[in-house]
Scaffold this active site. Sequence first.
Site, PDB file in Angstrom:
ATOM      1  N   GLU A   1     -26.738 -10.605 -80.423  1.00 49.85           N
ATOM      2  CA  GLU A   1     -26.490 -11.278 -81.703  1.00 49.85           C
ATOM      3  C   GLU A   1     -26.291 -10.310 -82.864  1.00 49.85           C
ATOM      4  OE1 GLU A   1     -28.623 -12.194 -79.410  1.00 49.85           O
ATOM      5  OE2 GLU A   1     -29.003 -14.350 -79.403  1.00 49.85           O
TER       6      GLU A   1
ATOM      7  N   LYS B   1     -51.540 -14.920 -76.533  1.00 49.58           N
ATOM      8  CA  LYS B   1     -52.343 -15.469 -77.628  1.00 49.58           C
ATOM      9  C   LYS B   1     -53.773 -15.664 -77.131  1.00 49.58           C
ATOM     10  CE  LYS B   1     -48.408 -17.105 -80.071  1.00 49.58           C
ATOM     11  NZ  LYS B   1     -47.199 -17.886 -79.905  1.00 49.58           N
TER      12      LYS B   1
ATOM     13  N   THR C   1     -25.273 -14.323 -74.360  1.00 47.29           N
ATOM     14  CA  THR C   1     -26.603 -13.784 -74.060  1.00 47.29           C
ATOM     15  C   THR C   1     -26.962 -14.255 -72.661  1.00 47.29           C
ATOM     16  OG1 THR C   1     -27.691 -15.735 -74.918  1.00 47.29           O
ATOM     17  CG2 THR C   1     -27.307 -13.961 -76.477  1.00 47.29           C
TER      18      THR C   1
ATOM     19  N   TRP D   1     -53.082 -12.121 -81.470  1.00 46.79           N
ATOM     20  CA  TRP D   1     -51.970 -11.758 -80.589  1.00 46.79           C
ATOM     21  C   TRP D   1     -52.206 -10.418 -79.898  1.00 46.79           C
ATOM     22  CZ3 TRP D   1     -46.780 -12.922 -83.657  1.00 46.79           C
ATOM     23  CH2 TRP D   1     -46.710 -14.318 -83.888  1.00 46.79           C
TER      24      TRP D   1
END
Length: 542
Positions: free
Chosen positions: A330, A439, A185, A444
């Site tokens: 992944e 936040k 990654t 959120w």
Amino acid sequence: MQGLMQDWPLLIHRIIDHAGIQFPGREVVSRSIEGPTHRTDYGAIRARSLQVAQRLGRQGVRAGDRVATLAWNTWRHLESWYGITGLGAIYHTVNPRLFPEQIVWIINHAEDRIVMTDLTFVPLLESIADRLPGVERYIVFTDAAHMPATSLKNAVAYEDWLQEADGDFRWVELDEKSAAGLCYTSGTTGHPKGVLYSHRSNVLHSMSLANPDCLGLSSRSVVLPVVPLFHANSWSLAFSCPMYGAKLVMPGMRLDGASIFELMESEAVTMAAGVPTVWLMLLQHLQKEGRRLSTLKRMLVGGSACPRAMIEAFEHDYGIEVVHAWGMTEMSPIGSCGSIKAQLSHVEGNALIDLKAKQGFAFFGVEMKITDDAGKSLPWDGKTFGRLKVSGFAVTRGYYGIDDAGLLDADGFFDTGDVATIDQDGYMQITDRSKDVIKSGGEWISSIELENLAVAHPDVHEAAVIGVAHPRWDERPLLIVVPKEGRTVDAATVLAFMQDRIAKWWMPDDVQVVDEIPHTATGKINKLKLREIFGAYRFPGT
Ligand code: ADP
């Protein structure tokens, strides 16, 4: 009682064997790095993969060894993967867009013995070779006529090297769970982490992803993978195209709008896959030149959020079906695709574009859930945000060479680091990366949603939203925009445009107009860098 069916291990070489038997004359066309268009077919690719395996074996490469490839999408890169895995060794794709220090780090971490590379990257490798003590040989994907003088250790032109093997070779017998591929990654935080695919996971992922709701492959498809083999396992296309007999069109190193357009037209491409930036370049080319694509039916868009305006333009103005996909290294790497389920076939107009802007539903082999911070599953109501977790036959359970026993939760799910909603119909929508979500007063705000809205403004080329500290609300959104070429934008007009399209408390507290937004090695907006650049920024009056 056990079933009485044969044990037929899911090995990657079976794919190229199948292509060689059923589709031997199906073409693989590449824009070569040397310049001219190169044409070959699956029969020849198979024969040369056997030579690669045999020649690597003579080189002393054994099952389990890592062989790095640092190369564009061409037939040589493709056959090297089959040769490497057919010997039981592991292809390690290195992304040339990473910083040289990261490339050094991952080649050393993977302990690559051989590096196979394109002409383009010879200077890059020369500049770091003294820091790669474990590499025994560099094989340059070219022929003797184009081989440059180089200081790289034991450097050889691939075609010369390959001629030293006659291809009289039997694929190595392996357990299907053996490692086949390694991809790191990009590591925007900390060191890159290696994801280690198996033969089984690659074969199953490729079979499953080819389904009509995702890639929609058949032996009549003509596929252009703009997505590079060096990033995220080529979205399975290096395997699924030969598996289903699709013609492969490899773009080499020319990925600009005009070059991609030309290739699509000359090779009658029906399906293409890539990141939004690439499709944006193609769209701009079509609009500027007043051209249309005569054969392209479907494009798979993923890697970062596909802007709504782009879906609308391709679908409405050009009649191309846009399938929005989501995934990560992944996950081999795709986890969901945005085709329209039967129960939603009545949806049209703006509502259809809204649906397509979601990242789609999980296909067979991927299970999903969203949870709160304590791990409690949240409802699929299309509104509740949660941490997106996945499980499946092509999802990682650990990183290469890292002790990460606690990576999966108690039910075996992997936390993707994304925040998402899932609706009643199973459609998932990424609202943010968990580290990018803003936040504000305990609630959120999705940076991606604000960005998508801002780029819908006719004068905005690109937009990014980051959270900036606020004395009352903890964090508030700061919108950063780049105007389109030859246009100007100011804060007031952008905010007025966004005004009634989102909840009031989601509105950015300020807008900064810049010439350029920084990107990561994989073309995503580099929020880490943006947060650094705007580190000293404070909202007016705070
Ligand atoms: P890299 O950071 O090296 O490019 P990945 O390709 O593995 O690594 O990145 C995966 C991440 O990209 C996902 O976790 C997600 O945050 C983002 N992503 C991928 N596809 C989409 C999409 N369609 N919409 C929004 N975000 C996406």
